[in-house]
Design a protein around this motif. Sequence first.
Motif, mmCIF file in Angstrom:
data_model
loop_
_atom_site.group_PDB
_atom_site.id
_atom_site.type_symbol
_atom_site.label_atom_id
_atom_site.label_comp_id
_atom_site.label_asym_id
_atom_site.label_seq_id
_atom_site.Cartn_x
_atom_site.Cartn_y
_atom_site.Cartn_z
ATOM 1 N N GLU A 27 -18.708 -53.036 21.968
ATOM 2 C CA GLU A 27 -18.022 -52.655 20.746
ATOM 3 C C GLU A 27 -16.686 -51.967 21.077
ATOM 4 O O GLU A 27 -16.579 -51.222 22.049
ATOM 5 C CB GLU A 27 -18.874 -51.705 19.929
ATOM 6 C CG GLU A 27 -19.970 -52.367 19.115
ATOM 7 C CD GLU A 27 -19.403 -53.143 17.942
ATOM 8 O OE1 GLU A 27 -18.670 -52.565 17.122
ATOM 9 O OE2 GLU A 27 -19.694 -54.347 17.858
ATOM 10 N N VAL A 28 -15.671 -52.213 20.216
ATOM 11 C CA VAL A 28 -14.385 -51.529 20.328
ATOM 12 C C VAL A 28 -14.092 -50.879 18.989
ATOM 13 O O VAL A 28 -13.927 -51.568 17.975
ATOM 14 C CB VAL A 28 -13.248 -52.507 20.696
ATOM 15 C CG1 VAL A 28 -11.930 -51.734 20.851
ATOM 16 C CG2 VAL A 28 -13.569 -53.260 21.974
ATOM 17 N N GLY A 114 2.524 -50.387 24.005
ATOM 18 C CA GLY A 114 2.608 -49.837 22.654
ATOM 19 C C GLY A 114 2.235 -50.877 21.610
ATOM 20 O O GLY A 114 1.548 -50.569 20.627
ATOM 21 N N ASP A 115 2.718 -52.128 21.813
ATOM 22 C CA ASP A 115 2.358 -53.196 20.871
ATOM 23 C C ASP A 115 0.859 -53.461 20.888
ATOM 24 O O ASP A 115 0.240 -53.687 19.841
ATOM 25 C CB ASP A 115 3.113 -54.486 21.239
ATOM 26 C CG ASP A 115 4.558 -54.441 20.782
ATOM 27 O OD1 ASP A 115 4.888 -53.536 19.991
ATOM 28 O OD2 ASP A 115 5.343 -55.301 21.222
ATOM 29 N N ILE A 116 0.277 -53.447 22.088
ATOM 30 C CA ILE A 116 -1.169 -53.688 22.204
ATOM 31 C C ILE A 116 -1.943 -52.636 21.425
ATOM 32 O O ILE A 116 -2.848 -52.948 20.645
ATOM 33 C CB ILE A 116 -1.594 -53.709 23.679
ATOM 34 C CG1 ILE A 116 -1.035 -54.944 24.388
ATOM 35 C CG2 ILE A 116 -3.123 -53.668 23.799
ATOM 36 C CD1 ILE A 116 -1.346 -54.999 25.871
ATOM 37 N N VAL A 117 -1.566 -51.369 21.622
ATOM 38 C CA VAL A 117 -2.276 -50.278 20.945
ATOM 39 C C VAL A 117 -2.083 -50.358 19.434
ATOM 40 O O VAL A 117 -3.052 -50.310 18.656
ATOM 41 C CB VAL A 117 -1.808 -48.918 21.486
ATOM 42 C CG1 VAL A 117 -2.401 -47.782 20.646
ATOM 43 C CG2 VAL A 117 -2.202 -48.756 22.947
ATOM 44 N N ASN A 118 -0.827 -50.519 19.004
ATOM 45 C CA ASN A 118 -0.530 -50.495 17.568
ATOM 46 C C ASN A 118 -1.154 -51.671 16.832
ATOM 47 O O ASN A 118 -1.781 -51.499 15.771
ATOM 48 C CB ASN A 118 0.981 -50.484 17.346
ATOM 49 C CG ASN A 118 1.614 -49.176 17.791
ATOM 50 O OD1 ASN A 118 0.951 -48.134 17.795
ATOM 51 N ND2 ASN A 118 2.880 -49.219 18.177
ATOM 52 N N LYS A 119 -1.000 -52.869 17.370
ATOM 53 C CA LYS A 119 -1.512 -54.044 16.676
ATOM 54 C C LYS A 119 -3.050 -54.095 16.733
ATOM 55 O O LYS A 119 -3.691 -54.573 15.798
ATOM 56 C CB LYS A 119 -0.896 -55.308 17.267
ATOM 57 C CG LYS A 119 0.593 -55.412 16.966
ATOM 58 C CD LYS A 119 1.225 -56.671 17.544
ATOM 59 C CE LYS A 119 2.714 -56.727 17.179
ATOM 60 N NZ LYS A 119 3.382 -57.930 17.730
ATOM 61 N N SER A 120 -3.626 -53.604 17.826
ATOM 62 C CA SER A 120 -5.092 -53.561 17.915
ATOM 63 C C SER A 120 -5.660 -52.581 16.901
ATOM 64 O O SER A 120 -6.612 -52.888 16.171
ATOM 65 C CB SER A 120 -5.534 -53.161 19.328
ATOM 66 O OG SER A 120 -5.156 -54.129 20.278
ATOM 67 N N SER A 122 -4.204 -51.507 14.207
ATOM 68 C CA SER A 122 -3.956 -52.014 12.859
ATOM 69 C C SER A 122 -5.009 -53.035 12.456
ATOM 70 O O SER A 122 -5.509 -53.026 11.321
ATOM 71 C CB SER A 122 -2.556 -52.639 12.789
ATOM 72 O OG SER A 122 -2.315 -53.177 11.508
ATOM 73 N N TYR A 123 -5.366 -53.911 13.394
ATOM 74 C CA TYR A 123 -6.384 -54.925 13.111
ATOM 75 C C TYR A 123 -7.753 -54.274 12.884
ATOM 76 O O TYR A 123 -8.473 -54.624 11.936
ATOM 77 C CB TYR A 123 -6.449 -55.897 14.286
ATOM 78 C CG TYR A 123 -7.420 -57.036 14.070
ATOM 79 C CD1 TYR A 123 -7.164 -58.036 13.141
ATOM 80 C CD2 TYR A 123 -8.603 -57.109 14.809
ATOM 81 C CE1 TYR A 123 -8.051 -59.087 12.945
ATOM 82 C CE2 TYR A 123 -9.502 -58.141 14.622
ATOM 83 C CZ TYR A 123 -9.218 -59.133 13.687
ATOM 84 O OH TYR A 123 -10.102 -60.161 13.488
ATOM 85 N N ILE A 124 -8.099 -53.307 13.744
ATOM 86 C CA ILE A 124 -9.385 -52.605 13.586
ATOM 87 C C ILE A 124 -9.420 -51.854 12.260
ATOM 88 O O ILE A 124 -10.432 -51.859 11.551
ATOM 89 C CB ILE A 124 -9.607 -51.635 14.771
ATOM 90 C CG1 ILE A 124 -9.820 -52.421 16.076
ATOM 91 C CG2 ILE A 124 -10.825 -50.733 14.509
ATOM 92 C CD1 ILE A 124 -9.867 -51.548 17.324
ATOM 93 N N LEU A 125 -8.290 -51.225 11.904
ATOM 94 C CA LEU A 125 -8.224 -50.481 10.642
ATOM 95 C C LEU A 125 -8.396 -51.414 9.443
ATOM 96 O O LEU A 125 -9.076 -51.065 8.470
ATOM 97 C CB LEU A 125 -6.894 -49.735 10.548
ATOM 98 C CG LEU A 125 -6.690 -48.888 9.284
ATOM 99 C CD1 LEU A 125 -7.765 -47.813 9.184
ATOM 100 C CD2 LEU A 125 -5.297 -48.254 9.293
ATOM 101 N N ASP A 126 -7.771 -52.603 9.516
ATOM 102 C CA ASP A 126 -7.929 -53.574 8.426
ATOM 103 C C ASP A 126 -9.394 -53.972 8.261
ATOM 104 O O ASP A 126 -9.886 -54.089 7.125
ATOM 105 C CB ASP A 126 -7.082 -54.819 8.705
ATOM 106 C CG ASP A 126 -5.599 -54.562 8.510
ATOM 107 O OD1 ASP A 126 -5.268 -53.552 7.854
ATOM 108 O OD2 ASP A 126 -4.784 -55.359 9.018
#
Length: 545
Positions: A27-28, A114-120, A122-126
Amino acid sequence: MRLSELLDLPVFNGTVLIAGKYGVEREVNTVNMMDAPDIIYFLKKDELLVTTAFHFKDDLDSLLLLIREMNKQGCSGLGIKTKRFLQEIPELAISLANELHFPLLELPIHTSLGDIVNKSLSYILDIRTNELHHAMQTHQQFTNHIMSGQGIHKILDSLSSLIDLPVVLLNHQLQLTGRKQFHNLPFSENLESLISTGHYFHFPKTTMTAFSFVNGTRETITLFPVYTHKQYSYLCVLGSVQLSDRSTILTIKQATNVIAFELMKENALKQNTRRIQNEFFTNFIKGAFTTTEEVISRAKEFKLANEQRYICAVGKIDDEDKNLTLLQYQTEEELIHDTIESELQRFHQKIHIFTIDQSYLLLLEMKGGWKEIIQPFLSLLKKIQMKIHSHFQEDLSFGISNYAEQLIHVPVSYKEAIDALYYGNMSGKKQFIDIYQPKEVPEILRMVPFDQLKKFYTDTFQAFANEPKRDHQVLLQTLAVYLETHCQMSETAKRLYVHRNTVIYRLEKCEEIIGRSLKEPEETLRLRLAFRIKSLIQGNSQLFQ
């Protein structure tokens, strides 16, 4: 979400899973970027860490330690951007990650951490937002079922449709509640066998429990606890629910929350009804009603017919000397009551249950003859004793009356059951079932005025009352058993579970207190009568409590 799903995002294009492929279903819940060598102390379970490995370019041991500690903490994996500070990930690190089944990712040079952290994130939050929105809608749907009066069964039907698995509600003893019956369900025999073992009593009360039967059916059952203030029920899903299936688990939890509130409401109504029933029966037993017609009229409210024969059984916990708060005592009393009640519902004849004076009164509607009913009834009481002992570590004893021809005669039967219980206790027995035997002497004594009986008893044991000591109750019990066993020392010692010399010592102490010899027939007769009188009048006088 799982790591394998996260890696499908475009931001992870070019990423290579170079080790720990068997852990890719971890799990992530969040993604973090390493900016200090002591990052391990700030990581959490189910967290993915990405790094340029600047701190490990010349320190392989620290990298290996990080992998071990992250795996120990249950982290999701480690992503390392190569071709910057580390040209390639060391073989020892790859070997260790494979050994631990810990996912080790090689991140491409062209992708920003930074892109990896932010986009990941954001996707998890969605995903979490969608799950929360779905949970709120589901909760509202289940609440509407209750508000519209459709009841718990409608929630179960809706939940079953949403998760595409059969769902039933079980009480704290894994017995089905609601409209369905065991024989209509595929898992009935397996669940019945689980109930008979009593192992369910130790199930976790805060987390879901899943188990499979290995008797050839391979059926899987998942239980979700439903807490209702003083006890647990279980939402039973006939199938496997994976911890990683967050959407299904959230849906089920919304159902358990709504069901819990509905069960609490139903329990409050049930407790109020039970209180009214107990008040009626207590007043009935104590003769508070002025006319027979009033008793018969009130009894109809509780489905008690006057023109009906009844057998009365009174059950009481053998040893109530426990350090329990009032709330703890009330909770245990309710659970014991519910346990007894659930067993009575399986009996082939109607049995009413009341609570009176810290005892459980069972009123059996007698159909047929005494010989036909008494053995099945005794078997039922023994089963109840075993279940109470297994679940609550308590010894429950019963006194049984002769049958009453009509409801208005039940108070006499109640006193008979109390007498049987009293004499069983005085004999030193535990977890027993005694049937009342009419005694000629008590019947004669009932014709003597109450005041004279009380005076006779008081005069007989006045010496004990004059010098009350802690051991006087033990001495009186020993004396009572000695007299009931026809002054047999060995039998008295056997019933009291003490040595014969202990009995002799106690009886000598009794002789010292009363100032008379127990070898005199008139004295033993006097003492026997005094004990019989106590059993007759203790329910009517505070003196003997």
